[in-house]
Design a protein around this motif. Structure first.
Motif, short mmCIF file in Angstrom:
data_model
loop_
_atom_site.label_atom_id
_atom_site.label_comp_id
_atom_site.label_asym_id
_atom_site.label_seq_id
_atom_site.Cartn_x
_atom_site.Cartn_y
_atom_site.Cartn_z
N UNK A 88 27.13 22.12 109.95
CA UNK A 88 26.35 23.30 109.57
C UNK A 88 25.81 23.19 108.15
N UNK A 89 24.83 24.02 107.84
CA UNK A 89 24.26 24.02 106.50
C UNK A 89 25.15 24.65 105.46
N UNK A 90 26.09 25.50 105.91
CA UNK A 90 27.06 26.08 105.00
C UNK A 90 28.38 26.22 105.74
N UNK A 91 29.51 26.07 105.02
CA UNK A 91 29.65 25.83 103.59
C UNK A 91 29.02 24.50 103.15
N UNK A 92 29.08 24.23 101.85
CA UNK A 92 28.58 22.98 101.30
C UNK A 92 29.39 21.81 101.85
N UNK A 93 28.81 20.62 101.80
CA UNK A 93 29.43 19.44 102.39
C UNK A 93 30.84 19.21 101.86
N UNK A 94 31.06 19.45 100.56
CA UNK A 94 32.38 19.19 100.00
C UNK A 94 33.41 20.25 100.37
N UNK A 95 32.98 21.27 101.10
CA UNK A 95 33.89 22.32 101.55
C UNK A 95 34.11 22.29 103.06
N UNK A 96 33.47 21.35 103.72
CA UNK A 96 33.57 21.28 105.18
C UNK A 96 34.84 20.55 105.61
N UNK A 97 35.40 21.04 106.72
CA UNK A 97 36.50 20.36 107.38
C UNK A 97 36.12 20.04 108.81
N UNK A 98 36.96 19.29 109.50
CA UNK A 98 36.63 18.90 110.87
C UNK A 98 36.41 20.11 111.78
N UNK A 99 37.03 21.24 111.42
CA UNK A 99 36.86 22.44 112.24
C UNK A 99 35.44 23.00 112.18
#
Length: 315
Positions: free
Chosen positions: A242-253
């Motif tokens: 997804x576009x959010x959260x930011x890439x460094x806040x993304x998890x596999x979920x």
């Protein structure tokens, strides 16, 4: 090493750019392969990573994948262990999978298989062999070697040498091909780092497993994919973000269906096709929102959206 194992120009090509006319030469030298899957819609067989449809049983997941129309299924080691502990026969299940017209390109995976010391390495082998045996019993071609225990500031040559040993064990004792994967949440985070391990293992059957989601969140990026040769890839893990959260806040979920996010999946698939890759594209979603839905519909939607992105890519 096997022809075009990783790069048309060898390992040095990781740091260099293509020479004029190289693309044409590569196209002329690549063997023609007109075989297509999914009624001609895909140049690759489409696989279902079983974590996409938790919490169904392994037996149910096979049935769901078959009914949805997938070509292959990619189970996890914990499911294989649970299946055996409950009295199931993995060889018989592998036969059923084959009779349904499916196959098993990969199993996830060899956890804790690359520890940083000799003592820990020797202690890990029992579980590594057990997991290889289960994967071989179900008829898998590959098994993922997961670098969750390499340690921070890992010794690249040590990891590469141990991966070499794992490949030898897999091939010689179980007839299975271990491949190295990268995960943003582990010390070995990027496609480039996984490729370095495979190259430095100096094994002709060394293989890597790209993952679109972790290529994005690890910030290793997507451009390195076009520098690889398809014969170096065991399986290609596929998901959108997804576009959010930011890439460094993304998890596999946060993984979402292909086409529902912001990743340049059509460009990625075009690059993948140019590498000459002929293995599976595996839909890999660990989104708990999908687990609460009708799992048959999740599988069917995932396949349809994957094929839509492939069609859009024009490959």
């Amino acid at each position: 090493m096997k022809r075009r194992l990783f790069l048309e120009l060898g390992a040095a090509g990781l740091l260099g750019s293509a020479l004029p006319g190289e693309a044409d030469a590569k196209a002329q030298n690549r063997e023609p392969d007109n075989h297509r899957y999914q009624r001609g819609k895909s140049p690759w067989p489409i696989c279902l990573d079983t974590a996409t449809i938790r919490p169904a049983s392994l037996k149910e997941k096979v049935e769901i994948a078959d009914k949805a129309g997938f070509d292959a299924i990619e189970p996890w080691d914990g499911e294989l262990q649970e299946y055996e502990e409950e009295g199931g026969d993995l060889k018989a299940l592998g036969k059923e999978i084959k009779e349904r017209g499916l196959f098993v390109p990969s199993v996830i995976g060899l956890w804790n298989a690359l520890p940083p010391t000799q003592k820990e390495w020797e202690e890990s082998l029992e579980d590594t062999r057990r997991r290889m045996r289960m994967a071989a019993d179900i008829g898998s071609e590959h098994i993922q070697t997961i670098p969750n225990t390499v340690g921070e500031n890992y010794d690249l040559q040590w990891v590469a040498d141990r991966y070499h040993d794992i490949v030898e064990i897999g091939l010689n004792d179980y007839g299975i091909k271990p491949a190295i994967v990268f995960v943003k949440f582990f010390p070995l985070k990027t496609l480039g780092q996984a490729t370095a391990v495979a190259l430095d293992s100096n094994h002709p059957e060394a293989l890597i497993i790209p993952d679109t989601f972790h290529m994005y969140i690890s910030e290793g990026g997507f451009n390195g994919l076009s520098k690889l040769d398809g014969s170096s890839i065991a399986i290609f893990q596929f998901a959108d973000a997804p576009g959010s959260p930011a890439a460094d806040e993304l998890g596999d979920e946060h993984r979402v269906f292909p086409g529902d996010g912001v990743l340049p999946l059509t460009k990625i698939l075009k690059d993948l096709k140019e590498t000459g890759y002929k293995g599976c594209v595996s839909l890999e979603l660990y989104n708990p929102n999908y687990w609460d839905r009708d799992l048959q519909q999740v599988a069917q939607t995932g396949l349809q959206k994957t094929l839509s992105v492939i069609e859009e890519a024009g490959v």
